[in-house]
Design a protein around this motif. Sequence first.
Motif, PDB file in Angstrom:
ATOM      1  N   PRO A   1       0.837  -1.186   0.000  1.00  0.00           N
ATOM      2  CA  PRO A   1       0.000   0.000   0.000  1.00  0.00           C
ATOM      3  C   PRO A   1       0.874   1.238   0.000  1.00  0.00           C
ATOM      4  O   PRO A   1       1.918   1.255   0.657  1.00  0.00           O
ATOM      5  CB  PRO A   1      -0.772  -0.108   1.313  1.00  0.00           C
ATOM      6  CG  PRO A   1      -0.509  -1.478   1.821  1.00  0.00           C
ATOM      7  CD  PRO A   1       0.783  -1.916   1.230  1.00  0.00           C
TER       8      PRO A   1
ATOM      9  N   ILE B   1       1.342   3.686   1.544  1.00  0.00           N
ATOM     10  CA  ILE B   1       1.232   4.397   2.809  1.00  0.00           C
ATOM     11  C   ILE B   1       2.464   3.996   3.579  1.00  0.00           C
ATOM     12  O   ILE B   1       2.902   2.856   3.475  1.00  0.00           O
ATOM     13  CB  ILE B   1      -0.045   3.933   3.557  1.00  0.00           C
ATOM     14  CG1 ILE B   1      -1.253   4.571   2.911  1.00  0.00           C
ATOM     15  CG2 ILE B   1       0.022   4.250   5.032  1.00  0.00           C
ATOM     16  CD1 ILE B   1      -2.552   4.095   3.494  1.00  0.00           C
ATOM     17  N   PRO B   2       3.030   4.928   4.346  1.00  0.00           N
ATOM     18  CA  PRO B   2       4.223   4.540   5.106  1.00  0.00           C
ATOM     19  C   PRO B   2       3.934   3.271   5.890  1.00  0.00           C
ATOM     20  O   PRO B   2       2.950   3.195   6.623  1.00  0.00           O
ATOM     21  CB  PRO B   2       4.421   5.726   6.044  1.00  0.00           C
ATOM     22  CG  PRO B   2       3.754   6.862   5.371  1.00  0.00           C
ATOM     23  CD  PRO B   2       2.644   6.285   4.546  1.00  0.00           C
TER      24      PRO B   2
ATOM     25  N   TYR C   1       2.861  -6.177   5.637  1.00  0.00           N
ATOM     26  CA  TYR C   1       3.175  -6.010   4.226  1.00  0.00           C
ATOM     27  C   TYR C   1       4.521  -6.638   3.963  1.00  0.00           C
ATOM     28  O   TYR C   1       5.383  -6.667   4.806  1.00  0.00           O
ATOM     29  CB  TYR C   1       3.256  -4.529   3.880  1.00  0.00           C
ATOM     30  CG  TYR C   1       2.113  -3.785   4.433  1.00  0.00           C
ATOM     31  CD1 TYR C   1       2.311  -2.769   5.339  1.00  0.00           C
ATOM     32  CD2 TYR C   1       0.832  -4.134   4.083  1.00  0.00           C
ATOM     33  CE1 TYR C   1       1.246  -2.093   5.864  1.00  0.00           C
ATOM     34  CE2 TYR C   1      -0.243  -3.468   4.615  1.00  0.00           C
ATOM     35  CZ  TYR C   1      -0.027  -2.443   5.512  1.00  0.00           C
ATOM     36  OH  TYR C   1      -1.079  -1.784   6.029  1.00  0.00           O
TER      37      TYR C   1
ATOM     38  N   HIS D   1       5.384  13.235   1.174  1.00  0.00           N
ATOM     39  CA  HIS D   1       4.225  12.761   1.939  1.00  0.00           C
ATOM     40  C   HIS D   1       3.523  13.960   2.501  1.00  0.00           C
ATOM     41  O   HIS D   1       4.092  14.727   3.228  1.00  0.00           O
ATOM     42  CB  HIS D   1       4.662  11.926   3.148  1.00  0.00           C
ATOM     43  CG  HIS D   1       5.727  10.937   2.859  1.00  0.00           C
ATOM     44  ND1 HIS D   1       6.202  10.114   3.804  1.00  0.00           N
ATOM     45  CD2 HIS D   1       6.392  10.636   1.725  1.00  0.00           C
ATOM     46  CE1 HIS D   1       7.138   9.342   3.289  1.00  0.00           C
ATOM     47  NE2 HIS D   1       7.268   9.652   2.039  1.00  0.00           N
TER      48      HIS D   1
END
Lengths: 648, 507
Positions: free
Chosen positions: A332, A334-335, A385, A432
């Motif tokens: 994803p 996202i961090p 992840y 970001h």
Amino acid sequence: MSGLPSDEVAEDYKGSLEDLVTNDRYQISNLTLIAKENIEHAEAISRVLQNHINRAPPARKLPALYVLDSIAKNVGSPYTVYFGRNLHQIFMLAYSQVDAPVRRKLEEMLKTWREPVPGSLSPTPVFPHASTQSIVDSLNKFRSPMPAATRYQSPHIQPTPARALVDPRYRHTPTPPQSFPPLASGLASNTRSPGLQPEIPQPPYTQTPPPSFSQPYPPQATPLYQQQPPAPTTQYHTPTLQPGPISSGGVDLQKLHLDIDDLTTDAKIECATHPMDAGARRKLASLQTLKEILDSGNASERDLVDIRNTIMQKMAEKMAEPHQPPGQTAIPPIPTANTYVPQTSIQQPAATTSAATSLFNSTNLAELLRATVGQQQARQQPNYYAHAQSGVATPISASTAPSATSENPLLAQLRASGLLSAAPTPPQGVAHSMPGFAAFATDPVGEVSLTSASIRIPRPHLVATLLSAWPNQCSTCGRRFTSDEGGKAKKARHLDWHFKTKARMLEAEKRGQNRSWYVDEREWIASKEFEDDAGPVDATGVPINGATMVAKKKAQDFVRVPADPVLRSLPCPIDQEPFKSEWSEDVQDFIWKDAVQVGGRYYHASCYTEVTKGREKDGVLTPVGGIGRMATPDSVLGKRKAEVRLTA
Amino acid sequence: MSLPGLGLDEPEEVHTAETSQHDLAKDNEWRFEVAVGKYIQLKLLRGTAELFGTELVIGNTYTFTATKAAIYTWHGCSFEVRGDALQSEYIAEETPMSEYINVHFALETLRDQAKAHGRQGPRVLILGPDNAGKSSLAKILTGYSNRSSRSPLVLNLDVKEGVMSIPGTFTATVFKTLMDIEEGWGTAPMSGPNGAIPVKLPLVYFYGSPRPEEKEGKVYKAQIRRLALAISGRLANDAETRESGLIIDTPGSLTSSKTGQVGYDIIQDIVSEFAVSTIICLGSERLYSDMVKRFDRQPTVSRSTTAGHAETISVIKLTKSGGCVDRDEAYMQAFRAAQIKAYFYGNPRLSNGISLQPRQQQVDFSTLTVWRRISSTPDPSSSASVGASFDDEDEETFLPGGMTDDASGTYPGGSSSKVALPASQIYERVSAPYAAMRNAILAVMNCEAEAEQETIRDSSVMGFLYVTDTDEARGRISLLSPVAGRVPARAIVWAGWPEPVLGIDRS
Ligand SMILES: [Zn+2]
Ligand SMILES: [Zn+2]
């Protein structure tokens, strides 16, 4: 490497384990390294680790088990030998204490233990099958038909055909096989030819009622392994891990249109057959929105790639699920957390990305999306992840970040509905700056996001909606009801409750009231709050006020989970609640606590006692338990109540 | 010297007891304060009004005592007030209500999503200094949740104020039914029904001090971990609550610079133990920027997120309500005494209130197993200690358990401690009653009388006793117990806080 005595190493190791609170990949790697470097103390370290896993609170069991997993895969013998001795006990104890999502992760991990060591040429599994087979057997035994589901659907639980599915090896197990494939055949399905799959994936759990009216899923009710969705090609058995941003060219618009139409039809059917399913409705709305975007023609290439990538991710997750954490196919944007991912033997190097990409591109979009519809409620995907190829000491790869650039609001809606991934694919190199919850900001349900800026904007229309949604107010307490028939009926019951409570108050006043002891943890965990008009009633038909215990636990009130799947699927006849299976180390079997067998049916012991002994109640009913209720000598609560009674 | 609750030290205007009518314009708020021991009756005449998110009903009479609260109206309303003089009252035209209700809307979206996808609902942590309005916000969010048919779990970690229990406690309570406007939150179970508002079922832990940062926060953190465990058990069983999520109120001292690093460490623990997904900062810019730095957009610790849904923490700041008047220590002490009294006796003067009858008994002290918390209660063998302050924060006479498994290790180097106790020792057995125990609150723990130190520390509470008298010569102690019958054979903890309350039994 260390010349320290085992005790000291063990003590040290114990300390480090106690710091392991989350699924932190670095900590787990570190603990693995320590185990490797102190291999001469393997026995002590194994012991400490096992004790730690057994004693850890449920929230920490998974990280601790990941340490075991990591050591087994990366260090191997002699650790595997030490772990192997108690593997069943460790695993089952943990399994019985954690919630459903964690159970699924444990199941995934267990499966990798039965496969070869990742990256190894040897076909030997991580743990010898002798160590894992008993766990598999216990888990298969554990799985009972989903009671919540069976109550809403035609009885498809027929033991006889179910036997046909069963691997002959398990015929000798004490518990008759269930109506769904046991673990072994779930594993076998990995290699099943896709041609044998039904046209449209209808694994058992798709018949689950939508969550809006289903009971909380009992953890054990979830099928142990998801059935394989139909794989368009067998190549999907080795999905790649890197969806990555795909070049913006080459999105076949015409095909997208066709696919969306196709999917919309599917979603309409889904909505019609599951009218209560908010998820299905949202899905349909999302598809219609997607159609609008395409029709409007002003979707950017990036938007389109976004859509396609998401679908590919979802598909890849789905394909990957039986083999490995689904997150491994979808990084994803996202961090990401430095979470540990159990290694599996089928991880592929990123080099195959392009080949897989072309496969994904050729996949029918409708197939892909259809396959994702309806699964969200049925399963929870692991939260970790993949950026680990080795699982140990690999530096985290730079993760892509959400972008701050504005995007199509319709697409944002799709994200919010879960159809698109939670954040847009960023153009490379953008900093970001998207707030974490921005993805939800444009959910059709609510427009307010949890950002300091969004919170500042007054929303009078939302306030008006909230305040006027329930126009029918109780003039005694102010509780509100809808103005439709259902609301009126509810209100009538509610007023009845007020009336009865008042009568009981007058009676209680004569006797004098006192504060009750607070409930203990077990009672509190098992308790459930009821709306005043919907809770259980006492012997005289008077609803019990407010919070009430549902599952009074008494040590001796358990039964072994019945072997008969039909019996197992039936709820308690009194409150229609399903039974909850749990593993008992003492009994070495799955049991239902708070259960009794009476005349061929199973009841909650508490329900049964309530119904049969309720008449001797003295009229003053405490909301918790009640004086005289469950007053058995060996129950703490009961003893207390008995004392009260004697001395009052 | 100020008299608690009488407000003699407060220069604010004092109203006489008469009926007065108030007209409140749209979006305005009437803020009022009723002293301990004073009572007012409030009746809504027209329009709509709410108290911390919970609606008032037109024509009903609400009674308030020992309360600082605000009546807010979205549409405008008229109400009348009668009874004793108010400590203070005024109308505020500027309120942060539209921000607060927006938070509710945002949470509702997350709850819908949680429900649709079988995930956990939002876990909201409210941070801010004392008197920033944290518990008011917690009430408002809970009240609106109920109006949206949710049942959130309210977690009170602010040991200075009791929620559903006395001060000095942690509590976890699911609010599925209406909150009790008069009681603030609601009332814990009694032997009979509770009028028009259903009782709520709190799980209670006893911290026994107003300072979470004591002993580097180790005791506080240990108890929080235990509470987190119970909550995860509950959430696994209770889908409605799981989807509705958590609302967590915290002590103001966590964010105080005086508390220092320990406060932030505790916040870190709370965020991770409860998998907090939203952090709300009230009334401190420094706090907000610190929290953003630490947590904003960090992944949550949630176990129920999905790969397609990477849940991250949102940190937001909200405007502090102007109505958050600093409450002085005298008020707080009187308020604590009132809460303790209500635990035993109820509050029959409230329209929903019930008169409770605790039982007085004298027992042979040797039949009880009483543990005093070493650092915060007077040492019976030290003659000088009686009546002294046991407040010295520097005195490290004990280390919380869990650090060493055996009690053999080191001894504290504290100069004040004349008897060296093992480092791991938290409690010391009291073998005979002594005068310092009079008027103290004792907690009956849900564990064996002779349990391990850590077990006693981490056990939930069964209830509280009040020491009405001690008879050292005959070795007897007089107790007030909520429930009749023998005192349960459990560990009984005397922590020294909430402070002794005088004459609770003579009222
Ligand atoms: Zn009512
Ligand atoms: Zn039942």
